[in-house]
Design an enzyme around this catalytic site. Structure first.
Site, PDB file in Angstrom:
ATOM      1  N   CYS A  81      -4.379   8.182  -0.285  1.00 45.42           N
ATOM      2  CA  CYS A  81      -4.387   8.372   1.164  1.00 45.42           C
ATOM      3  C   CYS A  81      -5.811   8.457   2.084  1.00 45.42           C
ATOM      4  O   CYS A  81      -5.834   8.427   3.223  1.00 45.42           O
ATOM      5  CB  CYS A  81      -3.255   9.664   1.619  1.00 45.42           C
ATOM      6  SG  CYS A  81      -1.851   9.824   0.545  1.00 45.42           S
ATOM      7  N   HIS A 325       1.395   8.250   9.542  1.00 41.40           N
ATOM      8  CA  HIS A 325       0.671   8.262   8.496  1.00 41.40           C
ATOM      9  C   HIS A 325       0.915   6.870   7.697  1.00 41.40           C
ATOM     10  O   HIS A 325       1.483   6.866   6.500  1.00 41.40           O
ATOM     11  CB  HIS A 325       0.878   9.643   7.469  1.00 41.40           C
ATOM     12  CG  HIS A 325       0.232   9.630   6.027  1.00 41.40           C
ATOM     13  ND1 HIS A 325      -0.911   9.075   6.219  1.00 41.40           N
ATOM     14  CD2 HIS A 325       0.545  10.188   5.086  1.00 41.40           C
ATOM     15  CE1 HIS A 325      -1.389   9.407   4.826  1.00 41.40           C
ATOM     16  NE2 HIS A 325      -0.662  10.185   4.357  1.00 41.40           N
TER      17      HIS A 325
END
Lengths: 376, 373
Positions: A81, A325
């Site tokens: 991420c 996200h």
């Protein structure tokens, strides 16, 4: 080093494919800047799940097919991420060899995937020791939340407040995943449990999207924003190898180096984007970044300090929770927001005269952290 | 027969920069101009290879991969199971036209699946149904299923190839008609009679029967040499077998055409002479019957018998699960056919099966069979 252009797509469940998402962000970043695609002499592409979910690796060459016959060096960066803040960091290390570098982050997570999305995301954690014993991502953050809640004696309502604040901010950001959605505290409280003590509203959504920025050694416009520091740090892939589960060492290490390099301290930051992949990680980030002492994040939140009019506005775009996200694009989306704020172009959600901005982008369960500080 | 293609082959072109994109993008990243959609209709084979190693999406080997080039020099890759020479021109506009005109009689579980599957393979499909309301239902069912895996454009193109009618006369120009009605000899005889009255001597009549004799059905047809069995398996999309059933009168020509047709549908045809239950049901139904007998005799529980067959014989489903899925009434009718047609008394349908069918416990479709659903 300067950010000379920013661009992004809307985040959410989108019909466009990965290359088309990347292309849209690239064009938007070019349109935002004074440079054209022919002035770009290298590209870094950030992406996490292209292989396991989209069946597409060798993404640097995919980007090359979006700019036919240009043949510049392009490189893909993957650190889960944190991929896009690390891609920016790597671009800055190379900047003396190039005029303008573009950094693109892209992720296509919805729709049919080669392997289920929960299993794919779990690849950011330890595969052999943890995943095989059922530690999918929400479960890892649930263990951390439980440790934190026990240690400081807080209950779930504080996490609900974080989700609520992020959703409120996203209602002022037309590009956010949940821009359209009015969320009440009751909806958050009564949402289904994902991994005890975390419920659905503690988790960021599965989003598609892309973001791009252009960096250069030269400032040529008033809208160009200076990068004061970009630092990365790492930690063990498994949380079982860590002493403290209520703090991320990678955040502490990367941010202290970045503060030193920028020659400022936590108190100087006027706009902050933190990596709230789960609500608990926003609390931990505030403490690890030195916005308050350990266990004191509750006070910042209860006193309204992290809202847009507070002393340290956090996640004004809605954060990962509500802006969305799309993993490989997330770090650049945070930078997009901070640049927009520092340029005073954030409209309804504009923070008053910010001078310094910071982004904290986490990979895995704190296994990577990318910190970037900007100033006007 | 040409290359089959289901992928959109649009290119996006910037006139000013003379550059092409394969992706559906709107503006040129170099000059900002709006891109023009270019669609080629004619390609020439400029490269080809025969592939002998299977991969996950390409299990059937060997197959051919072609490098095709259009009049602007733009290239695309296409896969086919057919052999083309280098330099062959492939006219996609005519390739686009339907491969065959196929009639489907019956809109039940198998009829609607067969029609949908044929549409996916670019055939012109005419469904004969009893009334308009059934027709509407089957249309929306097919549309929903096709649109899940096709783009809007491909869905519209496929549905354009579909006609639903209540009149047998609309089937007169079909190359092949697949009969997939109820498994009752009276119903099927009537359909075969109607088909024979409405079609000329060229149309092939294929029945999807699982147990009724082709020779019986072909008796009512003017052209028994055109009658054949084409037994599909449920779910059609995942089951690669077609039992091609040859009657006494079935011609070599009919057999050849149906084998070719089955292969064009990416199925594996096997040839079996007309006989009770053909191959699959002759093997399967006695096994299901024996499983019910085991249960009746109290030898084991149904769950354990299912587990034994799944884990010990590596079948994907146990006999009770499968029987429920097929339908207990259908199991019984096939068993009765086997019992009657096979001279010795090898097969006698289990009592429990009669009782369950009489009680209306027909399996998955009635929400209760050996298991509850």
């Amino acid at each position: 080093m300067f950010i000379r252009g920013i661009g992004r797509t809307k985040f959410g469940v989108l019909s466009n494919s990965l290359p088309v998402l990347a292309y849209e962000a690239m064009i938007n970043a070019l349109n935002d800047s004074t440079v054209g695609i022919i002035d770009i002499d290298a590209i870094f592409i950030s992406n996490f799940l292209g292989g396991p979910v989209n069946g597409q690796l060798h993404l640097n060459s995919v980007i090359a097919s979006l700019i036919p016959e240009v043949n510049i060096p392009i490189l893909r960066i993957e650190t889960a991420c944190a991929s896009s803040s690390v891609a920016l960091n790597q671009a800055l290390h190379c900047i003396n060899n190039f005029e303008n570098i573009m950094i693109i982050g892209v992720e296509k997570m919805t729709g049919p995937g080669l392997i289920p999305i929960t299993d794919a995301i779990a690849m950011a954690g330890d595969y052999e020791a943890d995943y095989k014993n059922g530690l999918v991502f929400p479960a890892a953050y649930a263990l951390i939340a439980q440790q934190y809640m026990r240690k400081y004696g807080i209950d779930h309502s504080l996490l609900e407040e974080i989700a609520y604040l992020n959703h409120c901010n996203s209602r002022m950001n037309p590009l956010a995943h949940f821009y359209y959605k009015e969320v009440t505290r009751e909806m958050i409280r009564s949402s289904p449990i994902v991994a005890e003590p975390l419920n659905l509203f503690d988790c960021s959504p599965v989003s598609d999207g892309a973001a791009a920025v252009i960096v250069s050694n030269k400032k040529e416009s008033d809208r160009d924003i200076e990068i004061l520091s970009s630092r990365i740090a790492t930690d063990t892939i498994s949380i079982t190898q860590r002493r403290d589960l209520t703090s991320f060492k990678s955040t502490i290490v990367a941010s202290s180096k970045a503060y030193n390099e920028a020659n400022i301290g936590p108190g100087d930051i006027d706009i902050l984007e933190v990596h709230d992949c789960f609500t608990i990680s926003e609390l931990i980030a505030l403490e690890d970044l030195g916005m308050c002492g350990p266990g004191k994040a509750i006070e910042l939140i209860e006193n309204g300090e992290i809202s847009i009019n507070g002393s340290i506005p956090v996640n004004t775009d809605g954060g990962l929770k509500a802006n969305g996200h799309p993993i490989g694009a997330t770090g650049l989306a945070q930078i997009y927001e901070v640049i927009t704020q520092l340029r005073s172009e954030a409209g309804k959600r504009q923070v008053e005269n910010p001078e310094f901005g910071m982004t904290q982008n986490i990979g895995g369960i704190g296994g990577t952290c990318g910190i970037t500080i900007f100033g006007v | 027969m040409g290359l089959q293609f289901l992928v959109s082959d649009m290119n996006y072109y910037c006139k000013k920069c003379n550059k092409y994109w394969n992706y559906p993008v709107c503006n040129c990243i170099f000059c900002g101009s709006e891109l023009i959609e270019v669609k080629s209709s004619e390609y020439r084979v400029v490269g080809s290879t025969t592939v002998y190693i299977p991969s996950k999406s390409n299990e059937k080997v060997p197959y051919f991969v072609y490098l095709l080039e259009d009049e602007n020099g733009e290239k695309i890759i296409r896969k086919s199971h057919k052999d083309y020479k280098l330099g062959t021109k492939v006219d996609f506009k005519s390739e686009n036209k339907t491969l065959r005109s196929v009639g489907v009689v019956g809109t039940g579980l198998m009829g609607s699946q067969i029609a949908e599957y044929l549409l996916r393979y670019g055939n012109n499909v005419i469904i004969k149904t009893r009334d308009d309301s059934r027709g509407e239902r089957v249309f929306s069912k097919i549309k929903t299923k096709i649109s899940k895996s096709f783009t809007e454009e491909e869905t519209a193109r496929s549905l354009n190839n579909l006609l639903i009618t209540t009149k047998y006369s609309d089937l007169s120009s079909c190359d092949i008609i697949i009969e997939a009605s109820a498994e009752e000899i009276g119903v099927k005889l009537e359909i075969f009679k109607e088909l024979s009255d409405n079609c000329d001597g060229k149309t092939i009549f294929a029945t999807n029967t699982s147990s009724i004799s082709i020779d019986e059905l072909s008796k009512v047809s003017k052209n028994p040499e055109n009658c054949i069995g084409m037994h599909f398996f449920n779910p059609i999309e995942r089951m690669d077998l077609i039992e091609v059933i040859i009657g006494r009168e079935t011609s070599e020509e009919t057999k050849r055409k149906i084998i070719e047709f089955s292969k064009d549908l990416d199925k594996n045809p096997i040839i079996v002479n007309n006989s009770p239950g053909f191959i699959v049901n002759r093997l399967l139904l006695p096994q299901i019957n024996e499983a019910i007998l085991l249960l009746e005799e109290g030898v084991a529980s149904k769950e354990d018998i299912d587990s034994a067959v799944k884990l010990g014989l590596n079948h994907p489903m146990g006999p009770f699960q499968l029987a429920d899925f097929i339908g207990l009434d259908i199991c019984l009718s096939i068993l009765e056919v086997l019992s009657k047609e096979l001279s010795d008394e090898r097969i006698k349908p289990a009592n429990m099966l009669y009782l369950m069918v009489n009680d209306g416990k027909l399996g998955y479709k009635s929400k209760e069979g050996f298991y509850k659903y």
